[in-house]
Motif scaffolding. Structure first.
Motif, mmCIF file in Angstrom:
data_model
loop_
_atom_site.group_PDB
_atom_site.id
_atom_site.type_symbol
_atom_site.label_atom_id
_atom_site.label_comp_id
_atom_site.label_asym_id
_atom_site.label_seq_id
_atom_site.Cartn_x
_atom_site.Cartn_y
_atom_site.Cartn_z
ATOM 1 N N ASN A 23 -11.938 10.519 0.026
ATOM 2 C CA ASN A 23 -11.340 9.262 -0.406
ATOM 3 C C ASN A 23 -9.906 9.421 -0.885
ATOM 4 O O ASN A 23 -9.254 8.441 -1.226
ATOM 5 C CB ASN A 23 -12.185 8.641 -1.539
ATOM 6 N N LYS A 24 -9.418 10.651 -0.920
ATOM 7 C CA LYS A 24 -8.051 10.901 -1.357
ATOM 8 C C LYS A 24 -7.122 10.864 -0.155
ATOM 9 O O LYS A 24 -7.405 11.477 0.879
ATOM 10 C CB LYS A 24 -7.965 12.266 -2.043
ATOM 11 N N SER A 25 -6.009 10.145 -0.286
ATOM 12 C CA SER A 25 -5.070 10.068 0.826
ATOM 13 C C SER A 25 -3.641 10.047 0.311
ATOM 14 O O SER A 25 -3.331 9.384 -0.688
ATOM 15 C CB SER A 25 -5.333 8.818 1.669
ATOM 16 N N ASP A 26 -2.766 10.787 0.993
ATOM 17 C CA ASP A 26 -1.342 10.759 0.681
ATOM 18 C C ASP A 26 -0.614 9.689 1.478
ATOM 19 O O ASP A 26 0.605 9.522 1.327
ATOM 20 C CB ASP A 26 -0.716 12.129 0.988
ATOM 21 N N LEU A 27 -1.328 8.975 2.335
ATOM 22 C CA LEU A 27 -0.741 7.888 3.106
ATOM 23 C C LEU A 27 -0.627 6.648 2.218
ATOM 24 O O LEU A 27 -1.548 6.317 1.472
ATOM 25 C CB LEU A 27 -1.617 7.585 4.327
ATOM 26 N N SER A 28 0.528 5.968 2.274
ATOM 27 C CA SER A 28 0.711 4.751 1.486
ATOM 28 C C SER A 28 -0.372 3.732 1.816
ATOM 29 O O SER A 28 -0.804 3.618 2.970
ATOM 30 C CB SER A 28 2.082 4.133 1.772
ATOM 31 N N ASN A 29 -0.801 2.983 0.812
ATOM 32 C CA ASN A 29 -1.803 1.937 1.055
ATOM 33 C C ASN A 29 -1.271 0.864 1.989
ATOM 34 O O ASN A 29 -1.999 0.341 2.831
ATOM 35 C CB ASN A 29 -2.243 1.300 -0.274
ATOM 36 N N SER A 30 -0.002 0.506 1.834
ATOM 37 C CA SER A 30 0.650 -0.447 2.732
ATOM 38 C C SER A 30 1.747 0.300 3.476
ATOM 39 O O SER A 30 2.713 0.763 2.855
ATOM 40 C CB SER A 30 1.260 -1.619 1.946
ATOM 41 N N THR A 31 1.584 0.449 4.773
ATOM 42 C CA THR A 31 2.556 1.202 5.572
ATOM 43 C C THR A 31 3.539 0.259 6.243
ATOM 44 O O THR A 31 3.297 -0.951 6.358
ATOM 45 C CB THR A 31 1.839 2.056 6.630
ATOM 46 N N LEU A 32 4.660 0.795 6.696
ATOM 47 C CA LEU A 32 5.687 -0.026 7.337
ATOM 48 C C LEU A 32 5.198 -0.597 8.660
ATOM 49 O O LEU A 32 4.408 0.034 9.373
ATOM 50 C CB LEU A 32 6.941 0.803 7.612
ATOM 51 N N SER A 33 5.704 -1.771 8.976
ATOM 52 C CA SER A 33 5.467 -2.314 10.309
ATOM 53 C C SER A 33 6.359 -1.568 11.298
ATOM 54 O O SER A 33 7.327 -0.902 10.901
ATOM 55 C CB SER A 33 5.800 -3.810 10.347
#
Length: 416
Positions: A61-71
Motif C-alpha cells: 500500500n506504500k507508493s512514491d507515486l503522487s496521488n494525483s499525477t499530471l495529465s
C-alpha cells in the motif's frame, strides 16, 4: 559538469516541481516542516542514482507515486516551455525527472580518453548550448533513461545496434568506405564511426532516444550524495574516499591502465577461441556467422573502513562501533577538511545535498558550516541545502534561496 535545471514529476508531494540551480554558491531550500524540502533533495537523486521507488502493487500500500499525477497535456507543456522535443513515452503510472546538465568551459577535453557509450559520444559531439538534457522514467517495472539527441526517426536504434546491423544500414544507404572517417586510419570501422557516416546521409531531428549507459559513462557525470545527520558508515567512507581521491589516484590509475591492457589481451584470446569453435557453433546455429566478445575488467577504489584511536582506548577501534555523536563529529571534520583542500579551479565532480545540516549544531557552528559549504561550492562540489536556519538564510545571497511551500492541493512547489 553541474546541474543547472531540474523538473520533478509525479514523485510523492512533487507532482510538478521545477527549479534552476547555481553552480558556485550554496543552493538553499527554505520552508516549513512537511513542505517537501527533503522530497526535492531525494528527487534530485533520482536523476543520478538507482533508487528503489515504491509503487502500489498487490500486497503493497506504500507508493512514491503522487496521488494525483499530471495529465499528458500538462506533461507536454514542460517540454514546450523549454523548447525541447515532446517526450512521447508518458504514462500516469510513472515518476519522471528531467535534468539539464551544463558542461563547463574546456571540460569536453577531459572526456576524450574515456570510452563512452555511442549515444553519449554522439550527444557530446552535437551539443546545443553546451548542455545535456536527460530524462529518467521510473515505474514498477524498470527505470529507463532518455537523451535528447539529433537522430533520424527510422534509425533511432543505431546507438545500441550491433556492427552487423550497422553495416547492413550502411549498405542500404549506399555508404562507401570513402564516406567513413577511420579515426585510427587502420583496422575495422568502429560502431561510432559507422554511426557518424550513417547520420551524415540522413535528415536529423532532435528526439528523445532511449539511453543505455556504458560502464564508463558515469565518469563524466557528477556524483550525487545525500547527507543528513543520521550518519551511516557508508556516508562517512564515501566522503573519505572523495577527500582522499588524489592520493588514491596515484596508486589506482596505473592499476586501471594495466587492467585495460589485460582486458584487451583477454578479449583477443577469447575471440580467437570463438573463431576456433565457430564450426561447432554454426552446426547448432547456422544463422550465426561469428561471435565476438567485449571484455571489461572493473577496478573500483574506495575507503573500506575507518578506525579511530581514542585517548582512553587501547588500540584502534572501528568507527562503526562508536556512538552517533562521534560519527557526526568525524562526518563534520571530513567535510571541513574537504573544504580546506578543495581545488578552486577545475570542474564540478560532485553534487552534495544536505538535509537540515543545522541539526545538532549551535549557532556558531551553523555559521561555520555555512562558510564551509560556500568554500566547497567554489570548488568541484555543487551544494544543495534544505534548512530552517535563519543563520543560513542571512548568510546566503537572496538569489540562491528557493522558497518551498505547500499549495492548497497539498503538493509542494519551489520558487526564488
Amino acid at each position: 559538469m553541474y546541474l543547472e535545471e531540474l523538473v520533478i514529476v509525479n514523485y510523492k508531494s512533487c507532482n510538478l516541481v521545477d527549479f534552476k540551480l547555481k553552480s558556485d554558491n550554496p543552493n538553499i531550500f527554505i520552508g516549513l516542516n512537511d513542505c517537501g524540502k527533503s522530497t526535492i533533495l531525494k528527487g534530485v537523486e533520482l536523476l543520478f542514482n538507482k533508487v528503489n521507488c515504491s509503487f502500489n502493487k498487490e500486497g503493497n500500500n506504500k507508493s512514491d507515486l503522487s496521488n494525483s499525477t499530471l495529465s499528458q497535456e500538462e506533461f507536454i507543456n514542460i517540454f514546450r516551455e523549454r523548447d525541447l522535443p515532446v517526450f512521447e513515452h508518458y504514462d500516469e503510472n510513472s515518476i519522471y525527472v528531467l535534468g539539464k546538465l551544463k558542461i563547463e568551459e574546456n571540460e569536453l577535453d577531459s572526456f576524450s580518453e574515456i570510452e563512452l557509450s555511442n549515444s553519449l559520444s554522439w550527444m557530446l559531439e552535437n551539443l546545443i548550448d553546451n548542455s545535456i538534457w536527460l530524462v529518467k522514467k521510473i515505474n514498477s517495472d524498470n527505470t529507463i533513461g532518455y537523451l535528447a539527441l539529433n537522430v533520424h526517426q527510422e534509425y533511432k536504434q543505431i546507438y545500441t545496434d550491433t556492427a552487423a546491423n550497422l553495416n547492413r544500414i550502411k549498405r542500404d544507404l549506399n555508404i562507401s568506405p570513402d564516406d567513413i572517417t577511420n579515426s585510427n586510419a587502420a583496422g575495422r570501422f568502429s560502431n561510432l564511426e559507422l554511426i557518424r557516416a550513417i547520420n551524415s546521409k540522413l535528415e536529423l531531428e532532435r528526439l528523445w532516444t532511449e539511453y543505455k549507459p556504458s560502464k564508463s559513462d558515469s565518469d563524466i557525470f557528477p556524483e550525487f550524495k545525500y547527507f543528513d545527520w543520521n550518519c551511516s558508515m557508508e556516508e562517512i567512507t564515501s566522503i573519505a574516499t572523495g577527500l582522499m581521491k588524489d592520493k588514491i589516484d596515484e596508486f589506482i590509475l596505473p592499476i586501471k591502465e594495466t587492467a585495460l591492457e589485460k582486458a584487451q589481451l583477454a578479449e583477443e584470446a577469447i575471440n580467437e577461441e570463438f573463431n576456433r569453435i565457430q564450426e561447432i557453433i554454426s552446426s547448432v546455429a547456422p544463422e550465426i556467422q561469428s561471435i565476438k566478445s567485449k571484455i571489461h575488467f572493473e577496478v573500483k577504489e574506495r575507503v573500506s573502513d575507518i578506525m579511530v584511536q581514542k585517548l582512553q582506548s587501547d588500540g584502534l577501534i572501528h568507527l562503526d562501533n562508536q556512538g552517533e555523536g562521534l560519527k557526526r563529529k568525524i562526518w563534520f571534520s571530513l567535510i571541513k577538511a574537504k573544504a580546506e583542500n578543495v581545488e578552486q579551479t577545475g570542474f564540478k565532480k560532485y553534487i552534495w545535498a544536505f538535509d537540515e545540516p543545522e541539526t545538532h549544531l549551535y549557532p556558531g557552528a551553523q555559521r561555520e558550516f555555512f562558510d564551509i559549504l560556500k568554500v566547497l561550492s567554489r570548488g568541484n562540489v555543487q551544494t544543495i541545502i534544505s534548512t530552517h536556519s535563519t543563520i543560513f538564510i542571512d548568510k546566503a545571497n537572496t538569489n540562491d534561496i528557493l522558497n518551498t511551500y505547500k499549495l492548497e492541493n497539498g503538493y509542494c512547489t519551489s520558487s526564488n
